[in-house]
Design a protein around this motif. Structure first.
Motif, PDB file in Angstrom:
ATOM      1  N   UNK A 166       2.808 -29.200   2.123  1.00 49.51           N
ATOM      2  CA  UNK A 166       1.368 -29.232   1.886  1.00 49.51           C
ATOM      3  C   UNK A 166       1.036 -30.468   1.060  1.00 49.51           C
ATOM      4  N   UNK A 167       0.125 -31.293   1.585  1.00 53.24           N
ATOM      5  CA  UNK A 167      -0.304 -32.512   0.889  1.00 53.24           C
ATOM      6  C   UNK A 167      -1.816 -32.475   0.779  1.00 53.24           C
ATOM      7  N   UNK A 168      -2.321 -32.490  -0.440  1.00 53.70           N
ATOM      8  CA  UNK A 168      -3.773 -32.539  -0.644  1.00 53.70           C
ATOM      9  C   UNK A 168      -4.210 -33.997  -0.623  1.00 53.70           C
ATOM     10  N   UNK A 169      -5.205 -34.307   0.203  1.00 50.33           N
ATOM     11  CA  UNK A 169      -5.696 -35.678   0.326  1.00 50.33           C
ATOM     12  C   UNK A 169      -6.730 -35.954  -0.759  1.00 50.33           C
ATOM     13  N   UNK A 170      -6.571 -37.088  -1.425  1.00 53.01           N
ATOM     14  CA  UNK A 170      -7.545 -37.490  -2.447  1.00 53.01           C
ATOM     15  C   UNK A 170      -8.822 -37.930  -1.739  1.00 53.01           C
ATOM     16  N   UNK A 171      -9.957 -37.500  -2.275  1.00 53.44           N
ATOM     17  CA  UNK A 171     -11.232 -37.785  -1.629  1.00 53.44           C
ATOM     18  C   UNK A 171     -11.526 -39.282  -1.578  1.00 53.44           C
ATOM     19  N   UNK A 172     -12.192 -39.651  -0.484  1.00 58.62           N
ATOM     20  CA  UNK A 172     -12.653 -41.018  -0.227  1.00 58.62           C
ATOM     21  C   UNK A 172     -11.543 -42.054  -0.126  1.00 58.62           C
ATOM     22  N   UNK A 173     -10.332 -41.609   0.194  1.00 57.38           N
ATOM     23  CA  UNK A 173      -9.248 -42.536   0.520  1.00 57.38           C
ATOM     24  C   UNK A 173      -9.254 -42.728   2.037  1.00 57.38           C
ATOM     25  N   UNK A 174      -8.598 -43.763   2.553  1.00 53.97           N
ATOM     26  CA  UNK A 174      -8.577 -43.935   4.014  1.00 53.97           C
ATOM     27  C   UNK A 174      -8.002 -42.722   4.757  1.00 53.97           C
ATOM     28  N   UNK A 175      -6.960 -42.097   4.216  1.00 53.04           N
ATOM     29  CA  UNK A 175      -6.382 -40.914   4.872  1.00 53.04           C
ATOM     30  C   UNK A 175      -7.382 -39.764   4.863  1.00 53.04           C
ATOM     31  N   UNK A 176      -8.098 -39.573   3.750  1.00 60.02           N
ATOM     32  CA  UNK A 176      -9.104 -38.513   3.640  1.00 60.02           C
ATOM     33  C   UNK A 176     -10.239 -38.774   4.628  1.00 60.02           C
ATOM     34  N   UNK A 177     -10.724 -40.011   4.689  1.00 59.83           N
ATOM     35  CA  UNK A 177     -11.818 -40.364   5.604  1.00 59.83           C
ATOM     36  C   UNK A 177     -11.428 -40.093   7.053  1.00 59.83           C
TER      37      UNK A 177
END
Length: 180
Positions: free
Chosen positions: A93-104
């Motif tokens: 499980x990996x939580x994506x940091x908001x407004x990063x390219x992966x999150x976008x």
């Protein structure tokens, strides 16, 4: 090596085609002892860049119990045609940091699959403020499917069912059919 590739292809294709996955989160404790496991939860998802992406834990979104950043999960995928268990696989499980390219990128895919959102185009901003976006990344191999039913009592929820139908409604519906 060939079996690993076949397992990877099965996980990817089955998960891509299924609109619903069953996920049980498990946190491996730092101290020796049994793992802390969360409940099994049905989640809508999207397959993106080699992982199942889910959004939740915000108002009006699906709960993500037991899924924590750095933890592990067991994902069971159902057959889209028959609805039975097709494959089960382990995931990091990996939580994506908001407004990063992966999150976008993940949110762009999730936004297209989200049905009945009340805020439409403002949905990504709400997700950034109030929700978590997680990637469930396959860690390799598939697990053996368990035998028998895995039915469990539903989790407590504030959601309610609609009220009973009015007593006169069946008579009204029958009158319409007779007129035709």
């Amino acid at each position: 090596m060939t079996q690993e590739l076949l397992d990877q292809a099965l996980v990817e294709e089955a998960t891509k085609k299924s609109g619903l996955i069953w996920v049980r989160g498990a946190v491996t404790p730092a101290l020796p002892g049994p793992a802390q496991e969360g409940p099994t939860q049905a989640l809508w998802h999207v397959w993106h860049d080699g992982a199942a992406c889910v959004v939740g834990d915000g108002p009006g979104e699906q709960p993500l119990p037991g899924l924590v950043d750095g933890g592990f999960a067991v994902v069971t995928v159902r057959s889209k045609d028959k609805g039975g268990r097709l494959v089960s696989w382990s995931a990091a499980v990996v939580e994506l940091a908001e407004n990063t390219p992966a999150w976008e990128a993940a949110v762009g895919e999730l936004k297209g699959k989200r049905l009945n959102a009340h805020d439409g185009e403002a949905m990504p901003e709400r997700w950034a403020r109030e929700c978590r976006v997680l990637r469930l990344e396959p860690t390799g191999g598939t697990a053996e499917l368990p035998e028998g039913s895995l039915a469990e009592r539903p989790l407590p929820t504030p959601a309610t069912t609609r009220l009973p139908i009015p007593a006169a409604l069946p008579r009204l519906l029958m009158k319409r059919r007779k007129r035709r």
